[in-house]
Each structure stands twice: as structure tokens, then as C-alpha cells.
Design an enzyme around this catalytic site. Structure first.
Site, PDB file in Angstrom:
ATOM      1  N   LYS A 161       0.824  -1.213   0.000  1.00  0.00           N
ATOM      2  CA  LYS A 161       0.000   0.000   0.000  1.00  0.00           C
ATOM      3  C   LYS A 161       0.858   1.263   0.000  1.00  0.00           C
ATOM      4  O   LYS A 161       0.535   2.231  -0.691  1.00  0.00           O
ATOM      5  CB  LYS A 161      -0.921   0.031   1.223  1.00  0.00           C
ATOM      6  CG  LYS A 161      -1.981  -1.035   1.260  1.00  0.00           C
ATOM      7  CD  LYS A 161      -2.986  -0.777   2.366  1.00  0.00           C
ATOM      8  CE  LYS A 161      -2.353  -0.632   3.741  1.00  0.00           C
ATOM      9  NZ  LYS A 161      -1.646  -1.840   4.186  1.00  0.00           N
TER      10      LYS A 161
ATOM     11  N   ARG B 279      -9.927   0.245   8.975  1.00  0.00           N
ATOM     12  CA  ARG B 279      -9.550  -1.143   9.225  1.00  0.00           C
ATOM     13  C   ARG B 279     -10.662  -1.943   9.894  1.00  0.00           C
ATOM     14  O   ARG B 279     -10.470  -3.118  10.191  1.00  0.00           O
ATOM     15  CB  ARG B 279      -8.276  -1.195  10.072  1.00  0.00           C
ATOM     16  CG  ARG B 279      -7.044  -0.806   9.277  1.00  0.00           C
ATOM     17  CD  ARG B 279      -5.777  -0.977  10.078  1.00  0.00           C
ATOM     18  NE  ARG B 279      -4.595  -0.806   9.254  1.00  0.00           N
ATOM     19  CZ  ARG B 279      -3.357  -0.833   9.708  1.00  0.00           C
ATOM     20  NH1 ARG B 279      -3.142  -1.014  11.007  1.00  0.00           N
ATOM     21  NH2 ARG B 279      -2.333  -0.676   8.904  1.00  0.00           N
TER      22      ARG B 279
ATOM     23  N   ARG C 222      11.931  -6.305   4.051  1.00  0.00           N
ATOM     24  CA  ARG C 222      11.537  -4.899   4.033  1.00  0.00           C
ATOM     25  C   ARG C 222      12.363  -4.040   4.990  1.00  0.00           C
ATOM     26  O   ARG C 222      12.566  -4.398   6.146  1.00  0.00           O
ATOM     27  CB  ARG C 222      10.043  -4.764   4.382  1.00  0.00           C
ATOM     28  CG  ARG C 222       9.558  -3.321   4.329  1.00  0.00           C
ATOM     29  CD  ARG C 222       8.056  -3.215   4.195  1.00  0.00           C
ATOM     30  NE  ARG C 222       7.363  -3.516   5.437  1.00  0.00           N
ATOM     31  CZ  ARG C 222       6.042  -3.410   5.585  1.00  0.00           C
ATOM     32  NH1 ARG C 222       5.297  -3.021   4.555  1.00  0.00           N
ATOM     33  NH2 ARG C 222       5.484  -3.701   6.733  1.00  0.00           N
TER      34      ARG C 222
ATOM     35  N   ARG D 240      11.302  -1.839  11.088  1.00  0.00           N
ATOM     36  CA  ARG D 240      10.271  -1.388  12.009  1.00  0.00           C
ATOM     37  C   ARG D 240       9.963  -2.497  13.014  1.00  0.00           C
ATOM     38  O   ARG D 240       9.975  -3.675  12.683  1.00  0.00           O
ATOM     39  CB  ARG D 240       8.987  -1.024  11.245  1.00  0.00           C
ATOM     40  CG  ARG D 240       9.162   0.166  10.331  1.00  0.00           C
ATOM     41  CD  ARG D 240       7.854   0.750   9.867  1.00  0.00           C
ATOM     42  NE  ARG D 240       6.903  -0.202   9.342  1.00  0.00           N
ATOM     43  CZ  ARG D 240       6.141   0.041   8.278  1.00  0.00           C
ATOM     44  NH1 ARG D 240       6.237   1.177   7.629  1.00  0.00           N
ATOM     45  NH2 ARG D 240       5.280  -0.863   7.863  1.00  0.00           N
TER      46      ARG D 240
ATOM     47  N   ARG E 142      -1.297  -9.830  12.801  1.00  0.00           N
ATOM     48  CA  ARG E 142      -2.021  -8.753  12.125  1.00  0.00           C
ATOM     49  C   ARG E 142      -2.759  -9.272  10.896  1.00  0.00           C
ATOM     50  O   ARG E 142      -3.872  -8.827  10.597  1.00  0.00           O
ATOM     51  CB  ARG E 142      -1.053  -7.639  11.732  1.00  0.00           C
ATOM     52  CG  ARG E 142      -0.448  -6.900  12.921  1.00  0.00           C
ATOM     53  CD  ARG E 142       0.636  -5.945  12.474  1.00  0.00           C
ATOM     54  NE  ARG E 142       0.122  -4.865  11.661  1.00  0.00           N
ATOM     55  CZ  ARG E 142       0.869  -4.118  10.836  1.00  0.00           C
ATOM     56  NH1 ARG E 142       2.166  -4.384  10.715  1.00  0.00           N
ATOM     57  NH2 ARG E 142       0.331  -3.146  10.145  1.00  0.00           N
TER      58      ARG E 142
END
Length: 223
Positions: free
Chosen positions: A26, A100, A134, A167, A178
Site C-alpha cells: 500500500k 480497518r 523490508r 520497524r 495482524r
């Protein structure tokens, strides 16, 4: 790749939402949309991380939720997003990472009606592999994925040359939690937006694969 529907109005402002599971791309897709179409970008994740890093009251409130892989309560998120939308005034905008939950989607539609929804449908196996690779430039939110969106210099941000970081909420075990909750929460949101005729679904593995279809959909909407 399936475009379920595109609701268009020549007089309508661009009030868009981009949806997708954690690490579905996203952020990268949003960057391309913002650059190409010159719209304001409102990223709920980036806003929350700024508050957490700055140690604001909101940051302290949400830290325990984010770092344990839980979603921030609806009332906190809705209040924050409403304020962010109000700051961009009458500009065209793209919401990234919000809503969400169905409650968030319904309340957003009452206060700041959305007229275009872009859903990135990326396989879970691809997402988990992406998380492992990532890295992010925390001050700007720029995201890199080793192998298909690598930084020009390993470990450095392309723009500033500053070090990249992992992160805390990118740990695989946190992302799995999640994802499980996202799947359960996302189905009614998609049904809600499909019901009012503004949902567009794009299926694929990478941003490069999906971008031409997303760009074409937005171009037609704005024409």
C-alpha cells in the site's frame, strides 16, 4: 486482476481509500499515486509512528497496541483521521491504512464520504516473504524491499543517504497476528464498499504488476 466496479463523476473530488493487508504494498502504491496524480497522502501508519516516536499522548496510547500486533481502538483512529483530513482542506486525498474495521468505514462515509476504493489483493505467502526483506527510512516513511524495490546503496535511503531501519511492527510473528485479524476485519469492509459501488480489486504479487491497472482506473475516474 479484477476491477469490480468504478464509480465515476466528472464533478466529484477525488476522495479515495487504498486497502490491503499489512506489507501488501500500500505504501509503495500510494507513493506512485500521489506522485502521478498530485493528491494529498494520509497514511494512518505513518501518522501513528510519528506520534510514537515523538512520545505524544496519542503515541503513548497506541504503542502497546501496535507493538503487540493489535489494532488501535476505533474511536482513537477515527478522531485522528478526521483531524488529518480536515488539515488538507479541499485537496484531493488518498487514505492509506484506514479504515480497518467496518465501524471505521461507516463513520468515515458519514463524515468524509469516499468515492473510490482501491484494494490490493496480494497472497499471504508473498506478504510474509516481503516482510523479511523490508526496510524503511523512518523519517520519511519510504519503504524498500530487497529484491524488487532495493535501495540504490544497500542500507541507505535513496533521497537522503541516511540509514534504513527495520520497524518493530515488521517482525514476522507480529505480522502473522495482524494478517489473521486483518482477514477477519477486512471482509465486511470490502462488502460495505462493494455494496455502494466504489470497490475496485487488483490481484497480483508486486506493485509493478498492479500499478498499470491502478493508474488506468484512477485516470478513468478523474476523466
Amino acid at each position: 486482476m479484477v476491477a469490480l466496479s468504478t464509480w465515476c463523476s466528472k464533478a466529484a473530488a477525488f476522495r479515495a481509500v487504498i486497502l490491503g493487508a499489512p506489507a501488501s504494498g500500500k505504501g509503495t502504491m500510494s507513493s506512485r499515486i500521489v506522485e502521478h496524480f498530485k493528491v494529498a497522502h494520509i497514511s494512518s501508519g505513518d501518522k501513528l509512528r510519528v506520534h510514537m516516536t515523538s512520545g505524544t499522548e496519542l503515541g503513548k496510547t497506541v504503542s502497546s497496541y501496535v507493538l503487540s500486533g493489535k489494532f488501535v481502538p476505533d474511536d482513537v483512529m477515527i478522531s485522528m483521521i478526521n483531524k488529518e483530513i480536515e488539515t488538507v482542506n479541499d485537496k484531493n486525498w488518498l487514505l492509506d491504512g484506514f479504515p480497518r474495521t467496518l465501524q471505521q468505514a461507516e463513520k468515515l462515509q458519514k463524515v468524509h464520504p469516499v468515492n473510490l476504493v482501491l484494494y490490493l489483493d496480494v497472497p499471504v505467502s508473498v506478504i510474509l516473504k516481503r516482510v523479511e526483506n523490508r526496510w524503511v527510512h523512518l523519517p520519511s516513511g519510504r519503504v524498500y524491499n530487497i529484491g524488487f524495490n532495493s535501495p540504490k546503496v544497500p542500507g541507505k535511503d535513496d533521497v537522503t543517504g541516511e540509514p534504513l531501519s527495520k520497524r518493530e511492527d515488521d517482525k514476522v510473528e507480529i505480522v502473522k497476528k495482524r494478517l489473521d485479524r486483518y482477514i477477519a476485519e477486512n471482509e465486511p469492509i470490502l462488502a460495505f464498499y462493494e455494496g455502494i459501488g466504489i470497490l475496485n480489486t487488483f490481484r497480483g504479487n508486486t506493485t509493478d504488476e498492479l500499478w498499470p491497472h491502478v493508474k488506468d482506473t484512477i485516470t478513468k475516474f478523474l476523466s
